[in-house]
Scaffold this motif. Structure first.
Motif, mmCIF file in Angstrom:
data_model
loop_
_atom_site.group_PDB
_atom_site.id
_atom_site.type_symbol
_atom_site.label_atom_id
_atom_site.label_comp_id
_atom_site.label_asym_id
_atom_site.label_seq_id
_atom_site.Cartn_x
_atom_site.Cartn_y
_atom_site.Cartn_z
ATOM 1 N N GLY A 169 -26.508 16.883 20.427
ATOM 2 C CA GLY A 169 -25.065 16.734 20.548
ATOM 3 C C GLY A 169 -24.355 17.893 21.216
ATOM 4 O O GLY A 169 -23.205 17.762 21.607
ATOM 5 N N SER A 170 -25.005 19.032 21.377
ATOM 6 C CA SER A 170 -24.372 20.197 21.980
ATOM 7 C C SER A 170 -25.422 21.248 22.313
ATOM 8 O O SER A 170 -26.541 21.198 21.807
ATOM 9 N N THR A 171 -25.013 22.227 23.134
ATOM 10 C CA THR A 171 -25.899 23.349 23.459
ATOM 11 C C THR A 171 -25.404 24.635 22.810
ATOM 12 O O THR A 171 -25.731 25.720 23.246
ATOM 13 N N TYR A 172 -24.617 24.506 21.739
ATOM 14 C CA TYR A 172 -23.984 25.704 21.180
ATOM 15 C C TYR A 172 -24.964 26.735 20.644
ATOM 16 O O TYR A 172 -24.650 27.918 20.625
ATOM 17 N N TYR A 173 -26.152 26.355 20.213
ATOM 18 C CA TYR A 173 -27.113 27.364 19.748
ATOM 19 C C TYR A 173 -27.570 28.241 20.914
ATOM 20 O O TYR A 173 -27.663 29.468 20.785
ATOM 21 N N GLY A 174 -27.861 27.628 22.043
ATOM 22 C CA GLY A 174 -28.252 28.392 23.228
ATOM 23 C C GLY A 174 -27.117 29.265 23.723
ATOM 24 O O GLY A 174 -27.327 30.424 24.102
ATOM 25 N N ILE A 175 -25.909 28.713 23.712
ATOM 26 C CA ILE A 175 -24.742 29.495 24.129
ATOM 27 C C ILE A 175 -24.549 30.675 23.176
ATOM 28 O O ILE A 175 -24.308 31.806 23.602
ATOM 29 N N GLY A 176 -24.688 30.412 21.880
ATOM 30 C CA GLY A 176 -24.556 31.484 20.897
ATOM 31 C C GLY A 176 -25.560 32.595 21.115
ATOM 32 O O GLY A 176 -25.232 33.786 21.015
ATOM 33 N N LEU A 177 -26.796 32.230 21.434
ATOM 34 C CA LEU A 177 -27.836 33.221 21.692
ATOM 35 C C LEU A 177 -27.497 34.054 22.930
ATOM 36 O O LEU A 177 -27.645 35.287 22.923
ATOM 37 N N ALA A 178 -27.029 33.387 23.986
ATOM 38 C CA ALA A 178 -26.665 34.098 25.216
ATOM 39 C C ALA A 178 -25.487 35.039 24.969
ATOM 40 O O ALA A 178 -25.497 36.197 25.411
ATOM 41 N N VAL A 179 -24.479 34.563 24.262
ATOM 42 C CA VAL A 179 -23.309 35.402 23.956
ATOM 43 C C VAL A 179 -23.731 36.589 23.096
ATOM 44 O O VAL A 179 -23.294 37.725 23.312
ATOM 45 N N SER A 180 -24.611 36.348 22.141
ATOM 46 C CA SER A 180 -25.105 37.422 21.280
ATOM 47 C C SER A 180 -25.786 38.508 22.113
ATOM 48 O O SER A 180 -25.590 39.710 21.865
ATOM 49 N N LYS A 181 -26.584 38.110 23.102
ATOM 50 C CA LYS A 181 -27.269 39.079 23.972
ATOM 51 C C LYS A 181 -26.251 39.908 24.745
ATOM 52 O O LYS A 181 -26.358 41.135 24.814
ATOM 53 N N VAL A 182 -25.240 39.252 25.304
ATOM 54 C CA VAL A 182 -24.214 39.969 26.062
ATOM 55 C C VAL A 182 -23.457 40.924 25.139
ATOM 56 O O VAL A 182 -23.226 42.093 25.473
ATOM 57 N N LEU A 183 -23.081 40.428 23.961
ATOM 58 C CA LEU A 183 -22.294 41.242 23.041
ATOM 59 C C LEU A 183 -23.078 42.412 22.454
ATOM 60 O O LEU A 183 -22.486 43.413 22.072
ATOM 61 N N SER A 184 -24.384 42.320 22.373
ATOM 62 C CA SER A 184 -25.163 43.471 21.913
ATOM 63 C C SER A 184 -25.415 44.454 23.057
ATOM 64 O O SER A 184 -25.542 45.655 22.838
ATOM 65 N N THR A 185 -25.471 43.951 24.275
ATOM 66 C CA THR A 185 -25.727 44.794 25.444
ATOM 67 C C THR A 185 -24.564 45.741 25.718
ATOM 68 O O THR A 185 -24.769 46.922 25.998
#
Length: 163
Positions: A78-94
């Motif tokens: 129904g959505s790709t929000y888990y993948g988006i969340g993982l990508a955002v998490s990587k950016v926000l930790s970087t």
């Protein structure tokens, strides 16, 4: 996300750890995105040299699977929000950790291979101040044409919002 998916697909095909695959999906995140095949390598070896018996058709198949992966995930979950969340998490930790990581992220480009004042994804160095450097990866003439088409999709979308 699609850069990570493509790296994983190439790694799976070659039986490797995806951290050894260097490939970038650039442009618009969607149907007009492209792969910078000119610079895809495995541990510094150009992919066509590493995969001496692989045909271009295989590379295009791997990319098509990458590009359509979001549709399959949406159909299933129904959505790709888990993948988006993982990508955002990587950016926000970087950024706060000032890691100076090379990530494929979107930013507005004053000028990139003739395209101006339009946001799209390319490999960029992220650190404490956000995008610290945009990497001008070598693109073939065909890749530049395809990237221009991709940025046109983005420009059209922006213009439609101004309406």
């Amino acid at each position: 996300m699609d850069t990570a998916r493509l790296r994983q697909s190439i790694a799976d095909h070659c039986g490797l750890d995806p951290r050894n695959v260097h490939a970038y999906v650039i442009g618009e995140h969607g149907d007009s995105e492209i792969v910078n095949w000119t610079n895809v390598d495995i541990a510094g070896i150009p992919i066509k040299e590493f995969c001496g018996n692989c045909e271009d058709v295989l590379f295009e198949k791997l990319f098509e699977e990458t590009r359509s992966a979001a549709y399959r995930v949406i159909e299933k979950e129904g959505s790709t929000y888990y993948g988006i969340g993982l990508a955002v998490s990587k950016v926000l930790s970087t950024i706060p950790n000032d890691q100076h990581s090379v990530l494929t992220v979107s930013s507005v480009h004053r000028e990139f291979e003739g395209m101006q004042d339009v946001p799209f994804s390319v490999p960029s160095i992220l650190g404490r101040s956000g995008v610290e450097r945009i990497l001008h990866v070598g693109l073939s003439e065909e890749e530049i044409r395809e990237l221009s088409k991709s940025t046109g999709v983005i420009t059209d979308a922006i213009e439609s919002l101004k309406g």
